[in-house]
Design a protein around this motif. Structure first.
Motif, PDB file in Angstrom:
ATOM      1  N   GLY A   1       0.804  -1.220   0.000  1.00  0.00           N
ATOM      2  CA  GLY A   1       0.000   0.000   0.000  1.00  0.00           C
ATOM      3  C   GLY A   1       0.831   1.261   0.000  1.00  0.00           C
ATOM      4  N   ASN A   2       2.158   1.114   0.214  1.00  0.00           N
ATOM      5  CA  ASN A   2       3.057   2.281   0.192  1.00  0.00           C
ATOM      6  C   ASN A   2       3.418   2.719  -1.216  1.00  0.00           C
ATOM      7  OD1 ASN A   2       3.181   2.119   3.012  1.00  0.00           O
ATOM      8  ND2 ASN A   2       4.943   0.738   2.951  1.00  0.00           N
ATOM      9  N   LEU A   3       3.082   1.905  -2.208  1.00  0.00           N
ATOM     10  CA  LEU A   3       3.523   2.167  -3.580  1.00  0.00           C
ATOM     11  C   LEU A   3       2.571   3.157  -4.246  1.00  0.00           C
ATOM     12  CD1 LEU A   3       4.437  -1.508  -4.552  1.00  0.00           C
ATOM     13  CD2 LEU A   3       5.852   0.223  -3.415  1.00  0.00           C
ATOM     14  N   LYS A   4       2.746   4.410  -3.937  1.00  0.00           N
ATOM     15  CA  LYS A   4       1.801   5.446  -4.385  1.00  0.00           C
ATOM     16  C   LYS A   4       1.831   5.688  -5.884  1.00  0.00           C
ATOM     17  CE  LYS A   4       0.735   6.070  -0.082  1.00  0.00           C
ATOM     18  NZ  LYS A   4      -0.520   5.503   0.455  1.00  0.00           N
ATOM     19  N   LYS A   5       2.918   5.286  -6.553  1.00  0.00           N
ATOM     20  CA  LYS A   5       3.012   5.475  -8.004  1.00  0.00           C
ATOM     21  C   LYS A   5       2.538   4.255  -8.782  1.00  0.00           C
ATOM     22  CE  LYS A   5       6.913   8.727  -7.787  1.00  0.00           C
ATOM     23  NZ  LYS A   5       8.299   8.992  -8.257  1.00  0.00           N
ATOM     24  N   LEU A   6       2.157   3.201  -8.082  1.00  0.00           N
ATOM     25  CA  LEU A   6       1.830   1.937  -8.740  1.00  0.00           C
ATOM     26  C   LEU A   6       0.600   2.080  -9.631  1.00  0.00           C
ATOM     27  CD1 LEU A   6       2.971  -0.969  -8.729  1.00  0.00           C
ATOM     28  CD2 LEU A   6       1.168  -1.555  -7.096  1.00  0.00           C
ATOM     29  N   GLU A   7       0.750   1.658 -10.898  1.00  0.00           N
ATOM     30  CA  GLU A   7      -0.354   1.692 -11.856  1.00  0.00           C
ATOM     31  C   GLU A   7      -0.814   0.307 -12.266  1.00  0.00           C
ATOM     32  OE1 GLU A   7       0.596   4.104 -15.216  1.00  0.00           O
ATOM     33  OE2 GLU A   7       1.178   5.842 -14.010  1.00  0.00           O
TER      34      GLU A   7
ATOM     35  N   ARG B   1      -4.272   1.305 -12.460  1.00  0.00           N
ATOM     36  CA  ARG B   1      -5.072   1.150 -13.673  1.00  0.00           C
ATOM     37  C   ARG B   1      -5.411  -0.317 -13.924  1.00  0.00           C
ATOM     38  NH1 ARG B   1      -2.976   2.338 -18.413  1.00  0.00           N
ATOM     39  NH2 ARG B   1      -0.784   2.160 -17.785  1.00  0.00           N
ATOM     40  N   TYR B   2      -4.505  -1.217 -13.546  1.00  0.00           N
ATOM     41  CA  TYR B   2      -4.732  -2.657 -13.717  1.00  0.00           C
ATOM     42  C   TYR B   2      -4.566  -3.327 -12.357  1.00  0.00           C
ATOM     43  CZ  TYR B   2      -4.027  -1.717 -18.680  1.00  0.00           C
ATOM     44  OH  TYR B   2      -4.125  -1.213 -19.962  1.00  0.00           O
ATOM     45  N   LEU B   3      -5.615  -3.971 -11.886  1.00  0.00           N
ATOM     46  CA  LEU B   3      -5.586  -4.725 -10.639  1.00  0.00           C
ATOM     47  C   LEU B   3      -6.135  -6.108 -10.932  1.00  0.00           C
ATOM     48  CD1 LEU B   3      -5.139  -5.012  -7.620  1.00  0.00           C
ATOM     49  CD2 LEU B   3      -7.371  -3.953  -7.234  1.00  0.00           C
TER      50      LEU B   3
ATOM     51  N   SER C   1      -8.867   5.752 -11.658  1.00  0.00           N
ATOM     52  CA  SER C   1      -8.164   5.504 -12.923  1.00  0.00           C
ATOM     53  C   SER C   1      -8.237   4.045 -13.343  1.00  0.00           C
ATOM     54  CB  SER C   1      -6.693   5.920 -12.805  1.00  0.00           C
ATOM     55  OG  SER C   1      -6.572   7.303 -12.524  1.00  0.00           O
ATOM     56  N   LEU C   2      -8.921   3.215 -12.586  1.00  0.00           N
ATOM     57  CA  LEU C   2      -8.918   1.773 -12.827  1.00  0.00           C
ATOM     58  C   LEU C   2      -9.543   1.433 -14.180  1.00  0.00           C
ATOM     59  CD1 LEU C   2      -7.958  -0.688 -11.175  1.00  0.00           C
ATOM     60  CD2 LEU C   2     -10.337  -1.033 -10.491  1.00  0.00           C
ATOM     61  N   GLU C   3      -8.822   0.609 -14.965  1.00  0.00           N
ATOM     62  CA  GLU C   3      -9.307   0.155 -16.267  1.00  0.00           C
ATOM     63  C   GLU C   3      -9.659  -1.325 -16.265  1.00  0.00           C
ATOM     64  OE1 GLU C   3      -6.637   1.179 -19.410  1.00  0.00           O
ATOM     65  OE2 GLU C   3      -6.231   3.170 -18.595  1.00  0.00           O
ATOM     66  N   THR C   4      -8.899  -2.125 -15.506  1.00  0.00           N
ATOM     67  CA  THR C   4      -9.146  -3.573 -15.440  1.00  0.00           C
ATOM     68  C   THR C   4      -9.196  -4.012 -13.993  1.00  0.00           C
ATOM     69  OG1 THR C   4      -8.070  -4.026 -17.562  1.00  0.00           O
ATOM     70  CG2 THR C   4      -8.236  -5.856 -16.010  1.00  0.00           C
ATOM     71  N   LEU C   5     -10.303  -4.662 -13.607  1.00  0.00           N
ATOM     72  CA  LEU C   5     -10.434  -5.256 -12.278  1.00  0.00           C
ATOM     73  C   LEU C   5     -10.783  -6.726 -12.474  1.00  0.00           C
ATOM     74  CD1 LEU C   5     -10.479  -5.041  -9.210  1.00  0.00           C
ATOM     75  CD2 LEU C   5     -12.893  -4.403  -9.358  1.00  0.00           C
TER      76      LEU C   5
END
Length: 782
Positions: free
Chosen positions: A388-394, A418-420, A440-444
């Motif tokens: 959860g610390n990865l604030k730049k993670l996309e 964007r992709y989870l 910003s999520l595109e794929t869940l």
């Protein structure tokens, strides 16, 4: 049309310079100019009338020196030393450019034009040439070996043409050469070992050709080389250990060849190496621990090879790392905790390996990380809270592992995701509403887990960006999300298959105008067929199988309807009435066999997600991990349809799988089915069909499986073609049928004759259905 070389510069011509040398060169340039075409370059428009007359009059008072022309530079003696006509929209050849007239020329730059034809061997007369750039044109033929006579040449750039044959061995004579580019051509043969003699080379690019053979070990002699590009060829053999001598090398790119063997330990001697890209080869062995010496290394890409072993812990010392790409290998063991030291790392691809153990909590220290891709491994345990610390993670992709524990809520602190993709693990618990904060999520992708509870309603309305929502094969209950209200949403695929959802299909889906895949199968949904879905213009896959839907299949009366639909599965419901002939008239995508060869082979396939479809027959569940574009299917089985099969179904020429079994259909089998020339699987079993099996069906050469069992058919079974391969089970339960493969012969007057074996007679019709229509063959086909 006239050339850039004819545009007069503002620099005044000095009449004190020798005129005769310039006049000879001017005549040659004018002759060459007249053989060329200029494509509407506005800089040349004034030369269409030659207002000064300097280029058409030759006398004692008018200057004919080319030194004032565009792209021409002279020395103090009036001799042309540089000719630069790059990016001038010129079209023509070098045939009329007499190189022997330019004894002082040091620079010839013609890049990014439309020159064609061969490079003349007369280029050897440019004995003082230092810089030659003919790149970005349409030159063809061979590279003249005479270029090897230009002993002063320092830069040779012939890339992005259509040059063929071998790289001339004579280039090994160019002792002053520092820059060599012949990439993006059609060059064949091997890389000349003579290039290893060029001690002044600093950059070599021979990529994007069809070169073969080994990488010459002689290249290890190029001690000041800083960039070496060999990618996209057919090079074989191993990486020469001698390359470790290139201590000044910064970039080594050798991907997409057929290289094999181990990565030499000597590569660890390249102390200045910044980029190493050797992906898409057949390299074996382990990643050398000596790579820990490459302190300047930013990019290490060895993906798509056959590498094995563990990731060396020494890589944790390389604090300059920006990209680490080890995907699609056979690497194993744990992910080293030392990776957590790589504070500048932005991209880490470890997917498609055999890594096991837990995801190190130390990865939470990688605060520069943008992409963390770990899917298709054997990772276990929970997702660490530290991520959860990865604030730049996309992009966070860990699907297809063995992860357990509750849904990792802390990952939702990564607001740029964007992709989870967490699918195909053993995660449990509820999905928190805070997932909708990921704007910003595109794929869940959460499918194939043990998640439970109610699907957050906000998932249907929280983001314009969401394209993929896949929650299939979980334990969600309640209703499906119902608030698809935003008419400009981006939703392309919605898969809720295999849950415990109740209620009706949400009508607000009509707002999802980009929806191509809708799979709500294997739930407990009720109500009538959602006729309004036929107005969705991009719909290609509609799966509603295994619910409690009822009523007739009536249309929206809106044109067009389902024009892109290729898979329709409404099986195992309670639909009644006639088959939807109006729909069959509108399935345009099923009516044509023409598919562009350049189109996508599979649906989806964007980044890390593939659309899937599940085929189920009597408890046998077979999931196609990718949906082939040509996997065209209509499955209306196990319902209560009645009446005749419409002739219009014979218009669906691209149909491969047709299942209408277990209904109450009557009448004859349409002869128009013989138009379905790519049909592979046909199941009409357990209906009330009468009449004969049309002989025309024997012409269907792709037909692999048929099932006409448990009907009221009569007459002879068609002979020839694929019908000679079908077994008794395909026809059992039709006492009026005769002929091969049944034991009852046509013309037999024995009214009590049986049309199938005693073993078949003892089987119930459900077993006959399952045995007769093999979905294993469907998997092979799709």
């Amino acid at each position: 049309m006239l050339l850039n070389l004819l545009l007069i510069l503002s620099i005044p011509f000095s009449s004190s310079l020798p005129a005769f040398a310039s006049k000879a060169e001017a005549d040659v340039l004018l002759k060459w100019k007249n053989s060329l075409i200029n494509h509407n370059n506005p800089l040349l428009s004034s030369w269409s009338v030659d207002p000064t007359g300097n280029l058409t009059r030759v006398n004692g008072t008018t200057s004919t020196s080319p030194c004032t022309w565009y792209g021409v530079e002279c020395n103090n003696h009036g001799d042309v030393v540089k000719l630069n006509l790059s990016e001038s929209k010129l079209n023509g050849t070098l045939k009329n450019l007499i190189f022997s007239s330019f004894a002082s020329l040091t620079h010839l730059e013609l890049r990014l034009n439309d020159f064609f034809g061969s490079i003349p061997v007369e280029i050897m007369y440019l004995s003082k040439l230092v810089f030659l750039d003919l790149s970005g044109n349409h030159f063809s033929g061979t590279i003249p070996q005479e270029i090897g006579m230009l002993m002063n040449l320092e830069t040779l750039s012939l890339h992005s043409n259509n040059l063929e044959a071998h790289i001339p061995v004579s280039l090994g004579n160019l002792s002053k050469l520092s820059y060599l580019r012949v990439d993006d051509n059609k060059l064949s043969g091997s890389i000349p070992r003579e290039l290893g003699n060029l001690n002044n080379l600093m950059k070599v690019n021979v990529s994007v050709n069809v070169l073969k053979g080994h990488i010459p070990s002689d290249l290890g002699n190029l001690t000041i080389l800083s960039e070496l590009y060999l990618f996209l060829n057919n090079l074989t053999g191993s990486i020469p250990p001698s390359l470790g001598n290139l201590s000044f090398l910064k970039i080594l790119v050798i991907y997409k060849n057929q290289l094999s063997g181990r990565i030499p330990d000597e590569i660890g001697n390249m102390k200045n190496l910044i980029t190493l890209h050797s992906g898409h080869n057949q390299l074996t062995g382990s990643i050398p621990a000596s790579f820990g010496n490459l302190r300047k290394l930013k990019i290490l890409d060895v993906h798509v090879n056959l590498l094995s072993g563990v990731i060396p812990i020494e890589l944790g010392k390389l604090e300059s790392f920006v990209q680490l790409a080890f995907s699609h290998n056979q690497l194993s063991g744990h992910i080293p905790v030392s990776i957590g030291n790589l504070s500048k790392l932005e991209q880490m691809y470890l997917n498609d390996n055999r890594f096991n153990g837990s995801i190190p909590k130390e990865l939470g220290n990688l605060t520069s990380l943008v992409e963390l891709i770990l899917f298709n491994n054997q990772l276990s345990g929970p997702v660490p809270n530290s991520l959860g610390n990865l604030k730049k993670l996309e992009q966070f992709a860990v699907h297809d592992n063995k992860l357990s524990g509750y849904f990792p809520e802390t990952i939702l602190n990564c607001q740029k995701l964007r992709y989870l993709t967490l699918g195909n693990n053993s995660l449990m618990g509820h999905v928190p509403k805070s997932v909708c904060n990921l704007i910003s999520l595109e794929t869940l992708y959460l499918g194939n887990n043990q998640l439970s509870g109610i699907i957050p309603q906000c998932l249907s309305n929280f983001s314009h960006e969401l394209k993929i929502l896949d929650l299939r094969m979980n334990r969600f209950h309640g209703s499906a999300p119902t608030t698809f209200l935003k008419q400009n949403n981006s939703l392309r695929s919605l898969n809720l298959n295999g849950n415990r959802l109740q209620g009706s299909i949400p009508r607000t889906l009509i707002n999802c105008r980009k929806l191509a895949v809708l799979d709500l199968g294997n739930n407990m949904l009720t109500g009538e067929f959602p006729f309004w879905i036929d107005t969705l213009p991009e719909m290609q896959v509609l799966v509603l199988r295994g619910n409690k839907l009822n009523g007739t299949l009536h249309t929206s009366n809106t044109k067009p309807q389902f024009q892109k639909l290729r898979i329709l599965d409404l099986s195992s419901n309670e639909f009644t009435g006639l088959l939807p002939s109006n729909y069959f008239n509108n399935f345009k995508a099923l009516m044509t066999l023409d598919r562009s060869a350049s189109g996508n082979l599979y649906m989806g396939g964007k980044f890390m997600y593939d659309d899937t479809v599940e085929l189920v027959v009597k408890g046998l569940r077979l999931e196609l991990q990718k949906i082939l574009v040509v996997c065209t299917t209509i499955d209306l089985s196990v319902n209560k349809f009645e009446g005749e099969i419409p002739d219009t179904i014979g218009e669906l020429r691209a149909l491969r799988f047709l299942n209408l079994s277990h209904n109450s259909l009557s009448g004859k089998i349409p002869t128009h089915l013989s138009n379905l020339v790519v049909l592979e699987h046909l199941d009409f079993s357990s209906n009330k069909m009468t009449g004969e099996i049309p002989e025309q069906l024997a012409s269907l050469t792709f037909l692999a499986v048929v099932n006409f069992s448990q009907n009221q058919l009569q007459g002879g079974i068609p002979q020839g073609g694929q019908f000679n391969t079908f077994e008794n089970s395909s026809f059992q339960g039709n006492n009026g049928l005769c002929g091969f493969p049944l034991t009852k012969k046509c013309g037999d007057d024995d009214d009590d004759g049986i049309s199938f074996s005693q073993k078949d007679e003892d089987e119930d019709e459900d077993d006959g259905f399952l045995n007769g229509f093999s979905w294993e063959a469907v998997v092979l086909g799709c």
